[in-house]
Design a protein around this motif. Structure first.
Motif, PDB file in Angstrom:
ATOM      1  N   TYR A  73       0.809  -1.220   0.000  1.00  0.00           N
ATOM      2  CA  TYR A  73       0.000   0.000   0.000  1.00  0.00           C
ATOM      3  C   TYR A  73       0.845   1.273   0.000  1.00  0.00           C
ATOM      4  CZ  TYR A  73      -4.140  -2.762   0.752  1.00  0.00           C
ATOM      5  OH  TYR A  73      -5.154  -3.646   0.575  1.00  0.00           O
ATOM      6  N   VAL A 108      -0.215  11.647   5.462  1.00  0.00           N
ATOM      7  CA  VAL A 108      -0.181  10.179   5.397  1.00  0.00           C
ATOM      8  C   VAL A 108      -1.287   9.574   6.267  1.00  0.00           C
ATOM      9  CG1 VAL A 108       1.204   8.142   5.954  1.00  0.00           C
ATOM     10  CG2 VAL A 108       2.271  10.089   4.814  1.00  0.00           C
ATOM     11  N   ARG A 110      -3.922  11.124   7.272  1.00  0.00           N
ATOM     12  CA  ARG A 110      -5.194  11.546   6.668  1.00  0.00           C
ATOM     13  C   ARG A 110      -5.591  10.583   5.546  1.00  0.00           C
ATOM     14  NH1 ARG A 110      -4.911  16.434   2.706  1.00  0.00           N
ATOM     15  NH2 ARG A 110      -4.140  14.697   1.488  1.00  0.00           N
ATOM     16  N   ASN A 111      -4.655  10.289   4.643  1.00  0.00           N
ATOM     17  CA  ASN A 111      -4.994   9.413   3.526  1.00  0.00           C
ATOM     18  C   ASN A 111      -5.187   7.965   3.971  1.00  0.00           C
ATOM     19  OD1 ASN A 111      -4.775  11.706   2.045  1.00  0.00           O
ATOM     20  ND2 ASN A 111      -3.174  10.992   0.669  1.00  0.00           N
ATOM     21  N   GLY A 114      -8.669   7.301   4.451  1.00  0.00           N
ATOM     22  CA  GLY A 114      -9.359   7.010   3.191  1.00  0.00           C
ATOM     23  C   GLY A 114      -9.179   5.563   2.771  1.00  0.00           C
ATOM     24  N   ILE A 115      -7.996   5.011   3.049  1.00  0.00           N
ATOM     25  CA  ILE A 115      -7.765   3.603   2.688  1.00  0.00           C
ATOM     26  C   ILE A 115      -8.631   2.702   3.574  1.00  0.00           C
ATOM     27  CG2 ILE A 115      -6.021   1.782   2.520  1.00  0.00           C
ATOM     28  CD1 ILE A 115      -3.962   3.981   1.920  1.00  0.00           C
ATOM     29  N   LYS A 117     -11.498   3.561   4.767  1.00  0.00           N
ATOM     30  CA  LYS A 117     -12.861   3.704   4.211  1.00  0.00           C
ATOM     31  C   LYS A 117     -13.001   2.854   2.952  1.00  0.00           C
ATOM     32  CE  LYS A 117     -14.172   8.379   5.707  1.00  0.00           C
ATOM     33  NZ  LYS A 117     -15.458   8.200   6.360  1.00  0.00           N
ATOM     34  N   GLN A 118     -11.967   2.918   2.117  1.00  0.00           N
ATOM     35  CA  GLN A 118     -11.982   2.155   0.863  1.00  0.00           C
ATOM     36  C   GLN A 118     -12.175   0.665   1.140  1.00  0.00           C
ATOM     37  OE1 GLN A 118      -8.268   2.797  -1.180  1.00  0.00           O
ATOM     38  NE2 GLN A 118      -8.745   1.344  -2.807  1.00  0.00           N
TER      39      GLN A 118
END
Lengths: 406, 428
Positions: A73, A108, A110-111, A114-115, A117-118
């Motif tokens: 990832y 990092v 923060r994103n 999102g991962i 959530k994904q």
């Protein structure tokens, strides 16, 4: 009262239990309990406690988890902690967690939210946007809304809406927790040989994965032990560690600094547990506002908090002075933007202030410290052997710190 | 014998606009104007112009330094001063340039800031950058605008309210104080109407890649197209005129069936249509672009051209809601979108522009873009069954552009696309 060694060993087991067994057991003991994982640095755990839950610190896998899936990832130039958190999630170490909080500390983390959530990990994933506006009527209100959002998620799971009294009670428990931790640091400031920094680390990190009530009992016992005249002083300099607030160094590195001739009298390893300085008001009818005000008005400096009206270099210099430290060790996780981007600010200021420092980088999964140990040893020797006045920071003019309020 | 490049009218217009801005920056004292340093994502151009300030964009200075082959030296200068090798190279290039006298792209000194306007949008490093600059420019007023992240894939009323309160109680009063100019909402509204117009035009321009051959390259040429709307001209008649002219030129290219213009003339054959995620490399921009057009690859959409605003989904500035609209603008920039939103947006581009492939240019020192890109790529591959490619470079650090590695990877990728096209033909 338990023996200090026994307490420390138990804390060590808790701190590095990557299956979060104690938290899992706590959840199973009573219906309606929820577990919420939070990433570094700081999260107001009080609100989860009041809502019948437990906030559990997720500080990565350290050097105890082999990374296989997590590396897929992240590119090589991104820090290590998100890949070990992904590894823990994908290997189902946190399957008993209901939700996850990602505080706003860097791009990092923060994103990573999102991962999560994904991949639909957990019943909810919340990126907690801490305010960078420090006016209570603007940033403070926004922060309260962020906390309310978290409470809505918990309510969806267990139907619980915490009352004012419950929130104030939870705040009081965490106030006590912070007071006891402060006391440990205050005692160690003068008697650092009574408890090593490694032991402090176990004790504080254990507190992020167990109920606060249990942790307070542990802390009370530790304080009682170290009030006694135990241990033998050694000829070491005193240092403050700065920059290691998110990805945690391997325990071998934490030990290595003291083994190389330093007493660590302050640090930011478990900054989140010490972020709020002093007590949060427990007498108000608006406890979320009280938590919000505490963050705005009485939080420790941090690389993730906008500091233009509250310069961090003077905040750290003040800590160095108050602890009677001889210097600072800047320890940054490799590729850690907040820590590394602050380095020139600290170092330029400390050059002018005459505060001695060294800097190195680490990664949570690296446990070869020979070079760092030599560097720290040379730093310690240079201060002990060649400086006329080892406590070089005692005369620093820190007038800028008088305005250290947001 | 070298041939002089033919410049289209839109190119001349853009050059005049930028030269005019730098000329004004050279004469701030005579013009009596204040200087506002700010960033492209979430730039509040209209508000800056409402107070007659001149904008300076540190990241644009950095990329221009890279294109002029100066960034390597600037970065080394910053690294000598405790800046880590592992952080944003825009920051280090800017700091190094400052340490070397702050000489801008026109060869003259860029004036010091009166205001550091930090609209903290989609990039945490921006905040650290201005903390550093504040210490270098102690007399500058720092105005912070915290832009909430679209963590839940939406802009909520409380997020808008939070930003509007910041505008009303912090940003506008401080701008009034610095400039001595009273806030004029009617003026702002007039500019926002022009912003909306420019945004309509730029959306139509990037939509022309639906044609075959695509008349433009939406990445390598796209970075020039987004210039006026991103670097201070949004909200001006000049920007509207530029985009109208550009659209008209592109329409003519479509009428003539022409492909994109490249530095070596028109691209003759469109073999592959791609969507690119991530910023370009600026130190070897021409060489990087050449690898693509030599292979007949045209970029039909890119995330980078949305970094200063996402207009594809219909959002526009609204003069009737001036401050609310500025708030939404800030929150709606690409890097302020969460990862699932980014995947949806890029998937839409791949589908609507009928792309043959998807490439990630992963930038070493830009975590705002890079963290999460690998998972995004896998999901796009699974969702759309589109061939994906991955290369790595950096924004402005020449040490991290490896021409051979990138070329090898891209050649392999194009071979894969070719193979796939052949297989598709065989099965038809």
């Amino acid at each position: 009262m338990k023996d200090l060694k026994q307490i420390i060993n138990e804390c060590k087991d808790l701190a590095f239990d990557l299956n979060f067994t104690r938290a899992k057991k706590w959840k199973e003991e009573k219906p309606g309990r929820v577990l919420v994982g939070y990433m570094p640095i700081y999260f107001p755990r009080e609100i989860i406690h009041a809502a019948g839950g437990m906030a559990v610190g997720v500080f990565g896998g350290g050097d105890r988890k082999q990374i296989i899936k997590g590396d897929a990832y992240y590119q090589s130039y991104i820090c290590h902690i998100p890949r070990s958190i992904m590894e823990l999630a994908l290997d189902k170490h946190m399957d008993h967690f209901d939700g996850f909080i990602f505080p706003s500390i860097c791009d990092v983390i923060r994103n990573l939210s999102g991962i999560f959530k994904q991949h639909k990990i957990g019943k909810f994933v919340k990126y907690m946007d801490f305010p960078q506006n420090f006016l209570p009527q603007i940033g403070g209100v926004f922060y309260q809304q962020e906390m309310e959002h978290v409470l809505e998620y918990i309510k969806e799971i267990n139907g619980k809406v915490p009352t004012t009294d419950e929130l104030n009670h939870s705040i009081a428990l965490y106030n006590k927790n912070r007071q006891l931790i402060s006391e440990i640091y205050a005692i160690r400031q003068d008697f650092p040989w009574r408890l090593t920094i490694e032991e402090v680390y176990y004790i504080l990190r254990a507190g992020t994965v167990i109920p606060v009530e249990e942790h307070n009992e542990i802390l009370e016992q530790v304080v009682a032990h170290i009030r006694q005249n135990i241990g033998v002083p050694q000829d070491k300099i005193k240092v403050v560690i700065s920059g290691a607030f998110c990805e945690q160094p391997a325990i071998g590195l934490i030990k290595a600094v003291e083994e190389a001739g330093c007493y660590v009298v302050d640090d930011d390893y478990m900054l989140g547990s010490r972020m709020i300085l002093g007590d949060i008001d427990t007498t108000t009818t608006k406890p979320l506002e009280a938590i919000s005000n505490s963050y705005i008005k009485q939080s420790q400096y941090s690389s993730s908090i906008y500091d233009v009206n509250n310069p961090k270099e003077y905040r750290l210099a003040k800590i160095v002075k108050e602890r009677g430290a001889n210097g600072v060790i800047f320890a940054s996780a490799s590729f850690c933007d907040p820590s590394l981007l602050d380095a020139p600010i600290f170092q330029n200021a400390f050059n002018k202030l005459g505060i001695r420092y060294i800097a190195f980088q680490y990664s949570e999964n690296i446990n070869q410290f020979k070079v760092i140990k030599e560097q720290v040893g040379a730093f310690s020797d240079s201060i002990k052997l060649w400086e006329d006045e080892p406590a070089a920071v005692s005369n620093i003019n820190l007038t800028a710190t008088d305005s250290c309020k947001h | 014998m070298s041939q002089e490049a033919i410049k289209e009218k839109s190119m001349i217009l853009q050059k005049e606009m930028i030269e005019g801005l730098f000329n004004d920056l050279d004469h701030t004292k005579e013009l009596g104007k204040k200087v506002c340093y700010t960033f492209v994502p979430g730039n509040l151009s209209e508000l800056i112009r409402t107070f007659d300030m001149l904008p300076v964009y540190p990241e644009i200075n950095a990329l221009q330094s890279a294109m002029r082959k100066k960034s390597g030296g600037y970065i080394k200068e910053a690294e000598k001063n405790a800046h880590s090798e592992d952080v944003c190279t825009y920051v280090k290039c800017d700091v190094g340039m400052m340490m070397k006298g702050n000489i801008g792209p026109t060869g003259t000194k860029i004036p010091e800031p009166d205001v550091l306007l930090l609209s903290y949008t989609g990039c945490f490093t921006f905040m650290k950058w201005f903390e550093t600059l504040k210490r270098e420019y102690p007399n500058a007023k720092v105005i912070m605008v915290h832009t909430p992240y679209q963590e839940n894939a939406k802009m909520t009323p409380s997020m808008v309210e939070y930003m509007v309160k910041q505008f009303k109680e912090e940003v506008i009063p401080q701008m009034e104080e610095v400039t001595g100019i009273k806030y004029d909402e009617a003026k702002l509204k007039r500019m926002l109407a022009l912003s909306k117009e420019a945004e309509d035009w730029i959306t139509k321009i990037f939509d022309t890649t639906k044609h075959r051959p695509s008349p433009i390259d939406a990445y390598f040429a796209g970075v020039y197209y987004i210039g006026p709307i991103n670097i201070g001209f949004r909200g001006t008649e000049q920007a509207v005129e530029y985009y109208k002219e550009l659209y008209s030129e592109i329409q003519e290219r479509i009428r003539l069936g022409l492909g994109p213009i490249t530095p070596e003339g028109e691209m003759k054959e469109e073999k592959y249509r791609l969507v690119v995620e991530g910023p370009p490399n600026w130190t070897s921009f021409r060489e990087f672009w050449k690898i693509f057009y030599d292979m007949g690859a045209v970029i039909v959409a890119s995330s980078y051209t949305k970094v200063g605003g996402v207009y594809d989904m219909g959002w526009r500035h609204d003069p009737e809601r001036p401050l609310e609209s500025l708030a939404e603008y800030c929150m709606n920039c690409y890097t302020n979108l969460n990862i699932p939103q980014r995947i949806d947006l890029l998937s839409k581009c791949i589908t609507e522009y009928e792309a043959d492939g998807y490439i990630t240019n992963s930038i070493k020192s830009c975590n705002s873009f890079s963290a999460g890109q690998l998972g995004m790529m896998r999901e796009i591959e699974d969702r759309l069954e589109v061939p994906v490619g991955f290369i790595e470079s950096d924004l402005v650090d020449p040490r991290y552009f490896s021409y051979s590695n990138i070329k090898n990877r891209l050649e392999s990728y194009f071979q894969m696309l070719e193979q796939r096209k052949m297989m598709e033909k065989e099965t038809m």
